[in-house]
Design a protein around this motif. Structure first.
Motif, PDB file in Angstrom:
ATOM      1  N   GLU A   1      -3.730 -13.649  11.918  1.00 40.58           N
ATOM      2  CA  GLU A   1      -3.124 -13.048  10.596  1.00 40.58           C
ATOM      3  C   GLU A   1      -2.312 -12.113  11.896  1.00 40.58           C
ATOM      4  OE1 GLU A   1      -6.179 -11.135   8.805  1.00 40.58           O
ATOM      5  OE2 GLU A   1      -7.519 -13.226   7.927  1.00 40.58           O
TER       6      GLU A   1
ATOM      7  N   GLN B   1      -0.633  -9.598  10.289  1.00 42.23           N
ATOM      8  CA  GLN B   1      -0.430  -8.618   9.974  1.00 42.23           C
ATOM      9  C   GLN B   1      -1.607  -7.857   9.293  1.00 42.23           C
ATOM     10  OE1 GLN B   1       2.600  -8.931  10.840  1.00 42.23           O
ATOM     11  NE2 GLN B   1       3.600  -7.386   8.867  1.00 42.23           N
ATOM     12  N   ASN B   2      -2.522  -8.783  10.356  1.00 40.12           N
ATOM     13  CA  ASN B   2      -4.320  -7.258  10.343  1.00 40.12           C
ATOM     14  C   ASN B   2      -3.597  -5.961  10.821  1.00 40.12           C
ATOM     15  OD1 ASN B   2      -6.796  -6.936  11.168  1.00 40.12           O
ATOM     16  ND2 ASN B   2      -7.162  -8.578   9.217  1.00 40.12           N
ATOM     17  N   VAL B   3      -4.106  -5.340   9.838  1.00 38.50           N
ATOM     18  CA  VAL B   3      -4.214  -4.568   9.961  1.00 38.50           C
ATOM     19  C   VAL B   3      -4.892  -3.404  11.173  1.00 38.50           C
ATOM     20  CG1 VAL B   3      -3.927  -1.651   9.128  1.00 38.50           C
ATOM     21  CG2 VAL B   3      -3.310  -3.381   7.576  1.00 38.50           C
TER      22      VAL B   3
ATOM     23  N   LEU C   1      -4.271  -4.373  14.231  1.00 33.51           N
ATOM     24  CA  LEU C   1      -2.968  -3.211  15.194  1.00 33.51           C
ATOM     25  C   LEU C   1      -3.361  -1.863  15.439  1.00 33.51           C
ATOM     26  CD1 LEU C   1      -0.669  -4.333  12.617  1.00 33.51           C
ATOM     27  CD2 LEU C   1      -0.111  -5.156  14.683  1.00 33.51           C
TER      28      LEU C   1
ATOM     29  N   ARG D   1       2.865   1.053  12.314  1.00 29.19           N
ATOM     30  CA  ARG D   1       3.086  -0.392  11.659  1.00 29.19           C
ATOM     31  C   ARG D   1       2.164  -0.379  10.819  1.00 29.19           C
ATOM     32  NH1 ARG D   1       3.017  -5.576  15.949  1.00 29.19           N
ATOM     33  NH2 ARG D   1       3.071  -7.459  14.341  1.00 29.19           N
ATOM     34  N   ALA D   2       1.182  -0.037  11.107  1.00 25.37           N
ATOM     35  CA  ALA D   2       0.000  -0.670  10.316  1.00 25.37           C
ATOM     36  C   ALA D   2       0.293  -0.106   8.975  1.00 25.37           C
ATOM     37  CB  ALA D   2      -1.253  -0.313  11.323  1.00 25.37           C
TER      38      ALA D   2
ATOM     39  N   ALA E   1       3.238   0.960   8.020  1.00 28.60           N
ATOM     40  CA  ALA E   1       3.573   0.310   6.416  1.00 28.60           C
ATOM     41  C   ALA E   1       3.170  -0.949   5.935  1.00 28.60           C
ATOM     42  CB  ALA E   1       5.161  -0.491   7.739  1.00 28.60           C
ATOM     43  N   ILE E   2       2.521  -1.472   6.571  1.00 25.26           N
ATOM     44  CA  ILE E   2       1.813  -2.690   6.253  1.00 25.26           C
ATOM     45  C   ILE E   2       0.539  -2.220   5.093  1.00 25.26           C
ATOM     46  CG2 ILE E   2       0.364  -4.524   6.441  1.00 25.26           C
ATOM     47  CD1 ILE E   2       1.435  -5.051   9.481  1.00 25.26           C
ATOM     48  N   ASP E   3      -0.200  -1.572   5.209  1.00 24.94           N
ATOM     49  CA  ASP E   3      -0.790  -0.878   4.352  1.00 24.94           C
ATOM     50  C   ASP E   3      -1.228   0.937   4.566  1.00 24.94           C
ATOM     51  OD1 ASP E   3      -3.828  -0.299   2.745  1.00 24.94           O
ATOM     52  OD2 ASP E   3      -4.484  -1.014   4.188  1.00 24.94           O
TER      53      ASP E   3
ATOM     54  N   SER F   1      -4.679   2.639   3.750  1.00 28.02           N
ATOM     55  CA  SER F   1      -6.116   2.166   5.285  1.00 28.02           C
ATOM     56  C   SER F   1      -6.430   3.423   5.728  1.00 28.02           C
ATOM     57  CB  SER F   1      -5.959   1.255   6.407  1.00 28.02           C
ATOM     58  OG  SER F   1      -6.972   1.840   7.350  1.00 28.02           O
TER      59      SER F   1
END
Length: 677
Positions: free
Chosen positions: A288, A290-292, A295, A317-318, A320-322, A325
């Motif tokens: 995965e 894009q797994n936060v 990262l 980067r994490a 930006a994905i979520d 969190s």
């Protein structure tokens, strides 16, 4: 984790997922998707409600879905409905297919049409709840789940699904009730046991969760999620070896299980195996990208090495994905000084705290918000957030019992008196390899280790959990009448073997476990030529720094100022005792305030104490490339500074339970410390 097609169905029937109703358990994002193939509620009704031709199309579509060809099944369901618009089975199964294809809005419409025909079907109501949860309509999902239970109170599946939805909306204690009702109806319902274990963890009840996960594992030892859940809670309880074993068992069953990879990576990082932890991260990211969580863990590993800029890039980067969190926000704050430019960070944290988060996430965010306010000199707000974090943390742990520590100190003093120390010297190991840095947590032990580990002859091994267990074993052996010299020899052999796993060439290996202050006498009895450095720091700065830090598996004393004061008094009592017994050749006391004021002078003195030559690299300790996983890992990457000296004055009015500790301190700065009342 979503169930695989050949996993046991979560409904508890024991049938394979692809042959049964296919309900999935809740994840952190809420209830997971529901699949149905032939056998789900409503799926045996078409023969009575539609034409035989429509039923043939439905059967063909069901077969395609069972073989993983969902997209090809959808047109057949639609054609069946053209022939028989009253087919509950076709509406329901089309909805399930659309959920599989990530079209929850259309799926919800299908379920509503099915319910318009058969409004009291609990299975279809659960399916509707699932689709609504995917759409973010948790209120609608909860209403549908409650209708499912009302439609069939004897359905363990409906109670399980209600528990999942209650968890998703933050009503976790009610979710526990639903899960327990499901288990009362079906005690062997493994999926419910896993869900119950998850919510007990969220509620800060890890000890209860352990027994629940163990039961799930016993019922279905081939289910990877049971092993992974158990690993997570054992890790929280600090049982790292057992946790690692559980994660490895999960991966043996399912090699692409991302959460197990990350759980194992977290554990081996705490055990000091950074390379292995990084390999776990990369394995998770290969599955995965894009797994936060992956990262974030990779970022934490970068920070352990002092690569703070790399770490921050991974954290952002994490983010930006979520952007929701909690762990991302905490990691960003932990590794740099926050400023007024971090307004977006603050808004994100405040928005998250307005939600019904799991207890562990609330705690971490409160600590992070406390640090933000402290960095911006908003001291009253900072203390309020730290206090809230500590009060929440108390719900996670058993209460502190002052008598236990007092009695333990009494027993240690009773065992290791002057006569014992003299008697054992000639019978134990003469190695000079071990170096111990002891003191209260947050007293400068990490800084001192970093300085010494910058010397080419020294290896810093971090905090080794050896001597607490050794004392317990010693006491048990004494009660059995075993030989003390033999025990000392076994301790020496076992400990030296442990140190040599870190370095085979270092002349000195540093163990900086602060709580070894309890066992300095026992250590001296085992290694009479080992050096012990006792770090001392102003008691109020020390205790505040402990109170403000979200320690991993710290003792329960750390979350209450009264308890901190008691722990500190016992620390002073036993270190005063060791000071009276141990020779100056083995016991050096280093005041933190003096070290930061005269780094070179005290560094020379420490190296001389260790029997090592001067090396100027010790002055540039912040540039030393090594792994540090303690709470001070960011600070030890900065040049030495007196900025934290006297920090307690910013919080003076909050320190009532600690004010008398200044009378006990031997640190040079303590003589000038006064509290305004």
């Amino acid at each position: 984790m979503k169930a695989g097609r050949n996993d046991p169905c979560p409904c508890g029937s024991g049938r394979k997922y692809k042959h049964c109703c296919g309900l999935l358990h809740a994840t952190a994002a809420g209830p997971a998707s529901a699949r149905s193939s032939r056998g789900s509620a409503g799926e045996g009704l078409a023969s009575e409600q539609g034409s035989s031709e429509a039923q043939q199309l439905i059967d063909a579509a069901n077969s395609l879905r069972a073989s993983g060809k969902t997209a090809e099944a959808v047109p057949l369901y639609r054609r069946a409905l053209e022939l028989d618009a009253s087919s509950v089975e076709a509406h329901n199964n089309l909805g399930n297919a659309l959920v599989e294809m990530s079209q929850p809005a259309e799926a919800a419409d299908c379920y509503r049409r099915a319910l318009a025909i058969e409004g009291s079907n609990a299975q279809i109501l659960c399916n509707l709840a699932n689709a609504l949860s995917h759409l973010g309509d948790l209120a609608g999902a909860l209403a549908a789940s409650e209708r499912a239970v009302a439609a069939d109170p004897g359905s363990s599946v409906a109670h399980n699904y209600l528990g999942q939805t209650l968890t998703a909306v933050g009503r976790r204690q009610e979710a526990v009730t639903s899960y327990r009702q499901a288990l009362a109806l079906n005690p062997h319902y493994v999926e419910v046991l896993i869900n119950l274990g998850n919510v007990l963890c969220d509620l800060g009840k890890p000890s209860e969760a352990v027994s629940v996960y163990r039961k799930a594992r016993e019922l279905d030892p081939q289910r990877a999620s049971s092993h992974c859940g158990l690993g997570n809670v054992l890790s929280e309880l600090g049982k790292l070896d057992e946790a690692a074993l559980s994660f490895r068992q999960a991966l043996a069953l399912q090699s692409d299980y991302v959460q197990a990879q990350l759980g194992l990576g977290t554990v081996v990082r705490m055990q000091g195996r950074a390379a292995e932890a990084e390999a776990n991260c990369h394995a998770a990211l290969a599955i995965e990208p894009q797994n936060v969580e992956a990262l974030l863990l990779l970022g934490e590993l970068r920070a352990d090495r002092g690569w703070i800029e790399d770490a921050q890039r991974l954290f952002h980067r994490a983010l930006a994905i979520d952007g929701d969190s909690p762990f991302v926000y905490c990691s960003i704050a932990a590794h740099r000084k926050m400023t007024r430019e971090d307004g977006a960070w603050l808004k994100g944290v405040e928005a998250l705290l307005a939600r019904p988060l799991p207890l562990a996430q609330q705690i971490r965010l409160r600590y992070a918000l406390g640090k933000y306010c402290d960095d911006l000199a908003r001291y009253d707000e900072a203390f309020g957030n730290y206090q809230r974090a500590n009060e929440l943390t108390k719900r996670y742990r058993s209460s502190y019992d002052p008598r236990k520590l007092t009695q333990r100190v009494d027993r240690i003093i009773g065992h290791f008196d002057a006569a014992f120390l003299r008697q054992r010297h000639s019978e134990t190991d003469a190695s000079e390899l071990p170096v111990f840095i002891i003191g209260m947590p947050r007293s400068g032990t990490s800084l001192t280790e970093q300085i010494l580990a910058s010397h080419p002859a020294v290896f810093g091994a971090g905090e080794l959990p050896f001597w607490n267990r050794s004392f317990n074993a010693f006491e048990a052996a004494v009660l059995k009448g075993e030989s003390a010299p033999a025990m000392m020899s076994a301790m020496a052999h076992g400990y030296l073997e442990r140190l040599r796993t870190f370095s085979e060439t270092a002349l000195r290996v540093v163990d900086k476990m602060p709580a070894n202050f309890l066992y300095a006498g026992m250590i001296h009895a085992v290694f009479p030529r080992a050096r012990i450095i006792h770090m001392q720091r102003h008691p109020l700065d020390t205790c505040l720094s402990i109170y403000f830090q979200n320690f991993f598996n710290m003792g329960t004393y750390a979350n209450d100022l009264e308890h901190l004061a008691h722990y500190y008094r016992e620390y002073v009592r036993i270190t005063d005792y060791w000071r009276s017994l141990l020779p100056s050749s083995a016991f050096l006391e280093v005041p933190y305030e003096a070290l930061v004021a005269d780094q070179e002078g005290w560094t020379r003195r420490m190296l001389e104490f260790l029997g090592l030559p001067w090396d100027p690299r010790c002055l540039d300790f912040q540039d030393t490339d090594r792994v540090v996983i303690t709470a001070s890992r960011w600070q030890v990457r900065q040049k030495i500074s007196a900025a934290s000296v006297g920090r307690w004055r910013n919080y003076e009015k909050h320190l009532g339970p600690l004010r008398h500790l200044t009378e006990l301190s031997r640190a040079p700065a303590a003589a000038n410390a006064t509290l305004r009342v």
